[in-house]
Design an enzyme around this catalytic site. Structure first.
Site, PDB file in Angstrom:
ATOM      1  N   GLY A 111      54.268  58.367  19.925  1.00 46.12           N
ATOM      2  CA  GLY A 111      55.200  57.331  19.504  1.00 46.12           C
ATOM      3  C   GLY A 111      56.605  57.632  19.975  1.00 46.12           C
ATOM      4  O   GLY A 111      56.854  58.645  20.626  1.00 46.12           O
TER       5      GLY A 111
ATOM      6  N   GLY B  49      60.493  57.607  18.257  1.00 42.38           N
ATOM      7  CA  GLY B  49      61.325  57.388  17.079  1.00 42.38           C
ATOM      8  C   GLY B  49      62.756  57.156  17.507  1.00 42.38           C
ATOM      9  O   GLY B  49      63.053  57.140  18.703  1.00 42.38           O
TER      10      GLY B  49
ATOM     11  N   GLY C  96      63.815  60.082  19.591  1.00 43.85           N
ATOM     12  CA  GLY C  96      63.281  60.295  20.923  1.00 43.85           C
ATOM     13  C   GLY C  96      61.770  60.236  20.862  1.00 43.85           C
ATOM     14  O   GLY C  96      61.208  59.813  19.849  1.00 43.85           O
TER      15      GLY C  96
ATOM     16  N   VAL D  42      57.797  61.217  20.468  1.00 43.94           N
ATOM     17  CA  VAL D  42      57.100  62.033  19.486  1.00 43.94           C
ATOM     18  C   VAL D  42      55.747  62.435  20.078  1.00 43.94           C
ATOM     19  O   VAL D  42      55.039  61.590  20.621  1.00 43.94           O
ATOM     20  CB  VAL D  42      56.870  61.243  18.184  1.00 43.94           C
ATOM     21  CG1 VAL D  42      56.271  62.153  17.126  1.00 43.94           C
ATOM     22  CG2 VAL D  42      58.167  60.635  17.685  1.00 43.94           C
TER      23      VAL D  42
ATOM     24  N   LYS E 243      59.081  65.968  17.535  1.00 45.78           N
ATOM     25  CA  LYS E 243      60.065  64.980  17.981  1.00 45.78           C
ATOM     26  C   LYS E 243      61.044  65.654  18.919  1.00 45.78           C
ATOM     27  O   LYS E 243      61.658  66.658  18.549  1.00 45.78           O
ATOM     28  CB  LYS E 243      60.843  64.418  16.795  1.00 45.78           C
ATOM     29  CG  LYS E 243      59.999  63.608  15.860  1.00 45.78           C
ATOM     30  CD  LYS E 243      60.893  62.867  14.907  1.00 45.78           C
ATOM     31  CE  LYS E 243      60.052  62.057  13.923  1.00 45.78           C
ATOM     32  NZ  LYS E 243      60.900  61.272  13.028  1.00 45.78           N
TER      33      LYS E 243
ATOM     34  N   ASP F 259      67.577  53.240   7.571  1.00 47.88           N
ATOM     35  CA  ASP F 259      66.666  52.584   8.508  1.00 47.88           C
ATOM     36  C   ASP F 259      65.266  52.489   7.915  1.00 47.88           C
ATOM     37  O   ASP F 259      64.288  52.855   8.546  1.00 47.88           O
ATOM     38  CB  ASP F 259      66.654  53.339   9.848  1.00 47.88           C
ATOM     39  CG  ASP F 259      66.151  52.445  10.989  1.00 47.88           C
ATOM     40  OD1 ASP F 259      66.022  51.219  10.766  1.00 47.88           O
ATOM     41  OD2 ASP F 259      65.885  52.966  12.074  1.00 47.88           O
TER      42      ASP F 259
END
Ligand SMILES: *[C@@H]1O[C@H](CO)[C@@H](O)[C@H](O)[C@H]1NC(C)=O
Ligand SMILES: *[C@@H]1O[C@H](CO)[C@@H](O)[C@H](O)[C@H]1NC(C)=O
Ligand SMILES: *[C@@H]1O[C@H](CO)[C@@H](O)[C@H](O)[C@H]1NC(C)=O
Ligand SMILES: *[C@@H]1O[C@H](CO)[C@@H](O)[C@H](O)[C@H]1NC(C)=O
Ligand SMILES: *[C@@H]1O[C@H](CO)[C@@H](O)[C@H](O)[C@H]1NC(C)=O
Ligand SMILES: *[C@@H]1O[C@H](CO)[C@@H](O)[C@H](O)[C@H]1NC(C)=O
Ligand SMILES: *[C@@H]1O[C@H](CO)[C@@H](O)[C@H](O)[C@H]1NC(C)=O
Length: 868
Positions: A613, A615, A618, A620, A634, A731
């Site tokens: 993924g 984030g 940056g 992951v 991460k 967030d």
């Protein structure tokens, strides 16, 4: 503490109770000696003996007793006191509270009673008995703000206060929900069943919520007069589908009046008006219309802007005959006399029809006495063995004050004076007394109080204090000398000991300390030396300590900067700025995150081969440590915008945050310009990926969604309340809520969260948030608060309920987002349209309503004004 925090905490409770339990009715027959069941209604009436110890019972002097609960009533003396019944409630649940009054005695020589009825500290009604043979009914609909409500009678202007019955009925689902319910009660002014088969009111068991639907055949002054000619009563035996928001009983919907000559009109008085009202009309087509027939009509009176020319066609509006249509006016201004007129449209073949109406007045809730003050009074009450204090008697200040207190006139009222001289009080003076910062006089003389004097150093308004003739002991505190308004202090005949602080002997106020054999005057009378010298020395020592501390810190800081490229591996080397300003509760002494070498991470991730993924930080990657632990790695994308020191600070802070609903940081690495964070691996990925995947989301049933909502709320609450300084996530969104192997949710990516404390300005202040989740208030004032997180959380809830994305041109009109869409559905009461279609039929409506209400409150445009 903001309303929000307590609100979030409350959230879990709500979700827990979302599968609501059946509560029983409370039906109190005031004055009755026995408990019994009414054979007509099957309601179980109980004696009020367990509820009240005041007042006397009187038998009603008439032959004409409508039902058994009106044989007796309880009456109270005419004096300046109030008399209260306390009813238990479940917090935030809506209830109908009903009090009835049947005087009966039409031959009475004295004037009929007139007195006041209160609910908590809000004036509910003025009871004016004009007709001894009528049962006066007062109904209030409310959302309970705490675990009890009190119904009080007081202030008779003629006769005496009395009461026949008191009833509490819990309501279900969204019944009687209004956006004003936190500030207003609904006082029922009219609930009328048109076309009723008899003059008797209709209630339980026909109405499972035991509302009382008055018959339109019931005659009294200016009640349903001015009926239009041609008005016909109709009824049906067919069942009517009436399970919409307000659940009117089917029996009420099976009867109606029809204006066969084209119009329907009535006039009636609305008790308590003029005022603002919530008004409902209930319509169901209960005549079988022919193929070419239509029934269309408009409301000509009252003249409500925006509704005047709206054409009602019940069959169309309700989507069928024998089905309910319940249009409502959530806030209209009405006069005391209500005239209404329905007229058929020229193209309609049938005249207007009406099954029922319901009109309630908004009554502003008056705040109760400050809860902290009230808590201290309660503490005093529990110290009285004789029970002579009227403690069980409603609010201390409103509408009538307790005999032993004096209240301020503000809102909420505060306690200014307590007079408990010679009341047989035993025990310690409650320590909570320090909260009563409006207290001016305290009279506790002549009791059996023991122990030391508690801290009252912040009671700046205190003028007079009587503690004489008790068994108080210990040393005299010196803060009395600093109370700016203190005029009189009496402590005679106690067991104080030690030296009398010299500040009490300055003559600034009256001070009497006779009868305390253990007390003695200061031994040395060289005032200047004894007081000034220690002070100087003290100040000097403080300065030296500060200097030393500064030097030490400075040195630490230099060392720290030098060793920045090294790893922090133990608790002892926490960077200075964090150690100084942050303290985290509930840390349970776990280790801070450890530093992991780049090579270890490379090995674990197989050379960063499996990206899972991206984030905000940056990319992951998936990894597996040598010990088999699966991790998410991460890697920082940006190099320069995070200073090294700042990275270390944040990592240290992060690693100290442990909560089962927060994704935990296992370690970090900082080598060769790489900044890497290693987190626990969450097997089921993000909520976003799950809920927007048409196949995977089928596995997400209602209960798992509730649990996810609860977990996320717990994680968020911990960030807001469990950390000091508290942390704003900034967030919250579904892609930041991750699911572990058991489908329990954890909040992630609070890595770049910012402490709310403004002193920590060295931490990134770059604005964050994701379109669709950002609180509109943030755009207006650029201030992120914990409320912004709550707003975003509300959006997450809506996503959970609906399975829809927060912003989507396909689902909503281009300018509209999930919040607008959901808000309009909730306001319409059309809550089932909100739900993810794949959930259909798998949840309880009650539970859905609770969830939707929480979401609705979270995304209010103007935040919830912080209360309390
Ligand atoms: C009536 O019922 C209440 C509650 O159920 C009970 O506490 C009380 O003792 C009963 N009173 C009588 C007279 O039976
Ligand atoms: C039941 O209702 C009828 C009238 O509907 C009344 O005459 C009778 O007294 C009532 N009985 C009880 C026990 O309330
Ligand atoms: C209220 O809701 C509960 C749970 O959903 C249900 O068991 C109960 O029957 C409802 N009460 C009424 C009067 O509908
Ligand atoms: C409804 O049923 C009752 C008895 O069951 C009957 O007397 C009455 O006439 C019926 N009413 C209508 C409108 O059919
Ligand atoms: C209206 O009722 C018909 C049949 O009674 C049904 O097919 C239709 O789906 C309903 N429409 C709505 C919007 O509920
Ligand atoms: C109803 O509308 C009036 C006028 O717009 C407003 O003053 C009032 O606060 C509203 N709400 C209630 C509950 O009265
Ligand atoms: C203190 O006690 C003595 C003896 O019991 C009594 O005479 C005196 O009046 C008391 N002082 C006060 C202020 O009540």
């Amino acid at each position: 503490m903001g309303f929000f925090n307590s609100w979030l905490v409350l959230l879990f409770l709500l979700i827990r109770t979302a599968l609501a339990q059946i509560e029983e009715f409370v039906s109190i027959d005031c004055g009755s000696k026995s408990n019994y069941s009414d054979s007509n209604t099957s309601l179980a009436w109980v004696s009020d003996a367990a509820y009240i110890r005041h007042g006397s019972v009187r038998e009603v002097q008439t032959e004409n007793i409508i039902s058994p609960q009106y044989k007796v009533y309880r009456f109270f003396p005419t004096n300046s006191r109030k008399y209260c019944y306390t009813l238990s409630t479940a917090e935030r649940r809506r209830y109908l509270v009903r009090a009835t009054f049947f005087y009966g005695d039409s031959n009475s020589a004295s004037s009929y009673p007139m007195f006041q009825l209160y609910l908590d500290s809000t004036q509910w009604a003025t009871i004016t008995i004009n007709d001894a043979s009528r049962v006066y009914v007062e109904e209030l609909i409310l959302r309970a703000q705490s675990t009890s409500v009190q119904v009080c009678l007081c202030c008779a202007s003629t006769g005496y206060p009395f009461i026949s019955t008191l009833e509490l009925r819990p309501l279900n689902l969204s019944m009687y929900f209004t956006s004003y319910e936190d500030n207003f009660f609904l006082k029922v002014a009219a609930r009328i069943n048109f076309g009723a088969l008899s003059a008797h009111p209709l209630r339980y068991p026909d109405d499972p919520y035991d509302r009382i639907w008055e018959s339109d055949l019931n005659k009294r002054q200016n009640y349903l007069v001015g009926m239009a000619p041609g008005t016909k009563r109709i009824s049906t035996n067919k069942t009517v589908k009436a399970d919409l928001r307000e659940f009117p009983p089917v029996k009420v919907m099976q009867t109606a009046v029809v204006g066969t000559k084209g119009s329907l009109s009535y006039r009636l008085d609305l008790e308590g008006f003029p005022g603002y009202a919530r008004a409902y009309a209930y319509f169901a087509e209960i005549e079988d219309l022919g193929q070419a027939e239509v029934r269309k009509f408009t409301m000509k009176q009252p003249n409500i802007v925006g509704y005047k020319d709206v054409i009602l066609n019940i069959v169309e509006n309700a989507n069928g005959s024998y089905a309910l249509y319940e249009p409502s006016y959530m806030n209209i201004s009405l006069d005391f006399v209500l005239s209404f007129l329905l007229m058929k449209t020229p193209d309609s073949t049938r005249g207007p029809l009406l099954n029922a109406i319901e009109i309630s007045k908004y009554v502003q809730i008056i705040p109760k006495t400050d809860i902290e003050d009230a808590a201290v009074l309660d503490a005093f009450c529990s110290m009285s063995s004789s029970g002579e204090l009227d403690c069980d008697n409603g609010d201390p200040c409103i509408p009538a004050t307790w005999e032993w207190v004096t209240c301020s006139s503000g809102m909420p009222p505060r306690i200014e004076k307590i007079v408990l001289s010679h009341k047989n009080l035993k025990g310690l003076i409650p320590a909570e007394i320090k909260q009563m910062d409006q207290l001016e006089e305290l009279w506790l003389d002549g009791n059996f109080l023991s122990g030391p004097i508690p801290d009252m150093s912040i009671l700046a308004r205190l003028k007079i204090m009587h503690l004489e003739n008790n068994r108080l002991s210990g040393e005299l505190p010196s803060y009395f000398g600093d109370l700016p308004n203190l005029k009189e202090l009496y402590i005679q005949n106690n067991s104080f000991d030690g030296e009398i602080p010299i500040v009490l002997l300055t003559g600034k106020f009256l001070f009497n300390y006779d009868g305390n054999p253990g007390l003695h005057l200061p031994r040395k009378h060289k005032k200047n030396l004894t007081i000034v010298l220690p002070a100087t020395i003290g100040a000097f020592i403080v300065i030296i300590l500060l200097l030393l501390g500064y030097l030490w810190l400075h040195q630490r800081k230099t060392q720290q900067t030098k060793s920045d490229s090294l790893c922090i591996t133990s608790k002892s080397s926490v960077p200075y700025s964090i150690a100084q300003t942050t303290s985290l509760v509930n840390d349970e002494g776990r280790d801070v995150a450890c530093c992991i070498s780049l090579s270890t991470i490379e090995e674990a991730t197989g050379g960063f081969c499996k990206q899972i993924g991206v984030g905000s930080y940056g990319p992951v990657y998936y990894g597996k440590m040598r010990d088999g632990k699966e991790v998410a790695v991460k890697v920082s994308a940006g190099i320069s915008n995070h200073g090294t020191q700042q990275f270390v600070n944040e990592v240290t802070l992060l690693s100290k945050i442990h909560h089962k609903s927060l994704v935990s940081l296992i370690g970090y690495c900082q080598e060769e310009c790489n900044k890497i964070l290693v987190y626990e691996y969450m097997h089921n990925g993000s909520l976003r990926d799950l809920i927007h995947d048409p196949v995977r989301k089928k596995g997400l049933n209602w209960l798992s969604r509730l649990l996810i909502a609860e977990d996320a709320a717990k994680g968020l609450t911990y960030l807001h309340n469990g950390c000091n300084p508290s942390i704003i996530h900034r967030d919250i969104k579904t892609s930041n809520i991750l699911l572990d192997i058991n489908m329990r949710a954890k909040v992630s990516d609070f890595g770049l969260s910012r402490q709310t404390e403004s002193s920590l300005t060295h931490i990134s202040t770059i604005g964050r948030g994701t379109i669709g989740y950002v609180d509109p208030e943030y755009f207006a004032n650029q201030q992120l608060t914990d409320k912004s997180d709550v707003y975003s959380y509300g959006v997450v809830l809506l996503e959970l309920i609906s399975g829809k994305k927060p912003i989507s041109v396909d689902n909503y009109d281009p300018d509209w987002n999930i919040v607008h869409w959901a808000r309009s559905l909730i306001c319409k009461g059309d809550i089932t349209s909100l739900v993810d279609p794949c959930l259909e039929g798998t949840f309880k409506l009650e539970s859905l309503w609770r969830m939707a209400e929480i979401a609705f409150l979270s995304v209010q445009i103007h935040g919830l004004q912080a209360k309390k």
